[in-house]
Scaffold this motif. Structure first.
Motif, PDB file in Angstrom:
ATOM      1  N   GLU A 161       0.730  -1.262   0.022  1.00  0.00           N
ATOM      2  CA  GLU A 161       0.029  -0.190   0.012  1.00  0.00           C
ATOM      3  C   GLU A 161       0.821   1.385   0.080  1.00  0.00           C
ATOM      4  O   GLU A 161       0.361   2.236  -0.220  1.00  0.00           O
ATOM      5  CB  GLU A 161      -1.024   0.109   1.122  1.00  0.00           C
ATOM      6  CG  GLU A 161      -0.230   0.041   2.438  1.00  0.00           C
ATOM      7  CD  GLU A 161       0.031  -1.317   3.120  1.00  0.00           C
ATOM      8  OE1 GLU A 161       0.256  -1.569   4.347  1.00  0.00           O
ATOM      9  OE2 GLU A 161      -0.175  -2.391   2.234  1.00  0.00           O
TER      10      GLU A 161
ATOM     11  N   ARG B 104      -5.191  -7.309  -5.063  1.00  0.00           N
ATOM     12  CA  ARG B 104      -5.771  -6.235  -4.342  1.00  0.00           C
ATOM     13  C   ARG B 104      -6.586  -5.492  -5.116  1.00  0.00           C
ATOM     14  O   ARG B 104      -6.289  -5.486  -6.447  1.00  0.00           O
ATOM     15  CB  ARG B 104      -4.855  -5.336  -3.590  1.00  0.00           C
ATOM     16  CG  ARG B 104      -3.894  -6.279  -2.556  1.00  0.00           C
ATOM     17  CD  ARG B 104      -3.278  -5.354  -1.612  1.00  0.00           C
ATOM     18  NE  ARG B 104      -2.487  -6.012  -0.866  1.00  0.00           N
ATOM     19  CZ  ARG B 104      -1.870  -5.801   0.540  1.00  0.00           C
ATOM     20  NH1 ARG B 104      -1.987  -4.740   0.822  1.00  0.00           N
ATOM     21  NH2 ARG B 104      -0.951  -6.576   1.072  1.00  0.00           N
TER      22      ARG B 104
ATOM     23  N   GLU C 295      -3.717   4.012   0.048  1.00  0.00           N
ATOM     24  CA  GLU C 295      -3.184   3.179   1.087  1.00  0.00           C
ATOM     25  C   GLU C 295      -4.608   2.478   1.907  1.00  0.00           C
ATOM     26  O   GLU C 295      -4.419   1.333   2.356  1.00  0.00           O
ATOM     27  CB  GLU C 295      -2.446   4.018   2.308  1.00  0.00           C
ATOM     28  CG  GLU C 295      -0.888   4.282   1.619  1.00  0.00           C
ATOM     29  CD  GLU C 295      -0.041   5.094   2.496  1.00  0.00           C
ATOM     30  OE1 GLU C 295       0.986   5.251   2.249  1.00  0.00           O
ATOM     31  OE2 GLU C 295      -0.540   5.462   3.536  1.00  0.00           O
TER      32      GLU C 295
ATOM     33  N   LEU D 268      -6.125  -0.423  -0.673  1.00  0.00           N
ATOM     34  CA  LEU D 268      -5.178  -1.216  -0.833  1.00  0.00           C
ATOM     35  C   LEU D 268      -5.260  -2.245   0.583  1.00  0.00           C
ATOM     36  O   LEU D 268      -5.019  -3.442   0.519  1.00  0.00           O
ATOM     37  CB  LEU D 268      -3.963  -0.846  -1.341  1.00  0.00           C
ATOM     38  CG  LEU D 268      -3.918  -0.508  -2.508  1.00  0.00           C
ATOM     39  CD1 LEU D 268      -2.205  -0.290  -3.201  1.00  0.00           C
ATOM     40  CD2 LEU D 268      -4.310  -1.773  -3.523  1.00  0.00           C
TER      41      LEU D 268
END
Length: 207
Positions: free
Chosen positions: A56, A125, A198, A201
């Motif tokens: 991330e 992801r 961030e 993810l």
């Protein structure tokens, strides 16, 4: 196996910039990787690769590298991010690694449009299309930072989220001057994009 992000990059205009500027750029990228405790390896003169065990953080790292390069007027870099599984046991060098993230990153770089500077693909992801588009826009904004704005952003992009006063102290300038630089760099918009990137993810891993 565990998830990781591999960023494969190459400098833009390094031949025109010359060997000294290329070396300075590579030293900055390597130093940014060291600060992030991320393995780094250089390839083919102006090519490089970094392994981030916290995938991330890929956008934050890319923006940080751009800030460091802009701050010294060095050649900028492209960023091809691949997120996938990698073996938990590290090979002796990144060139010897065989995890999916390395394959994905290389494929992303090979398939990047000529004018594209930042691209990402993830096999594990999910990234919302709006966040992905915002990440590309953030990358484009970063490439236009002045050296002074970039210098401030080096500190602002720290994962510790330092205050404006802390950044001013690190820069050795007034809080007002720091605020002026951060405002010019569109820091608060960049911060929102990095946070969304961030968060998404990280959440997709936990889902």
């Amino acid at each position: 196996m565990s998830d990781a992000a591999v960023i494969t990059g190459d400098l833009i205009g390094s031949r025109k910039a010359g060997p000294q500027a290329t070396e300075l750029a590579m030293l900055e990228i390597a130093d940014a990787a060291k600060a992030a405790s991320a393995p780094f390896e250089r390839y083919r003169g102006d090519g490089w690769q970094v392994l981030l065990l916290q995938p991330e953080r890929a956008l934050r790292y890319s923006l940080l590298v751009t800030a460091r390069l802009r701050s010294i007027r060095a050649p900028l870099s492209r960023f091809a991010v691949g997120i996938d599984a990698v073996p938990q046991e590290r090979a002796r060098s990144l060139a010897a690694e065989t995890g999916g993230a390395f394959v994905t990153s290389g494929k992303v770089l090979d398939e990047m449009p000529r004018r594209s500077m930042f691209a990402i693909a993830s096999m594990t992801r999910t990234l919302n299309e709006m966040t992905w588009a915002a990440a590309q826009l953030a990358d484009q904004v970063a490439r236009k930072w002045t050296p002074q704005q970039a210098e401030a952003m080096i500190f602002a992009l720290s994962p510790t989220n330092p205050s404006g006063a802390s950044i001013a102290k690190s820069l050795g300038i007034s809080p007002a001057a720091t605020s002026y630089r951060l405002h010019g760099a569109n820091w608060w918009a960049i911060k929102a994009v990095v946070s969304a990137f961030e968060s998404e993810l990280g959440e997709s891993l936990d889902a």
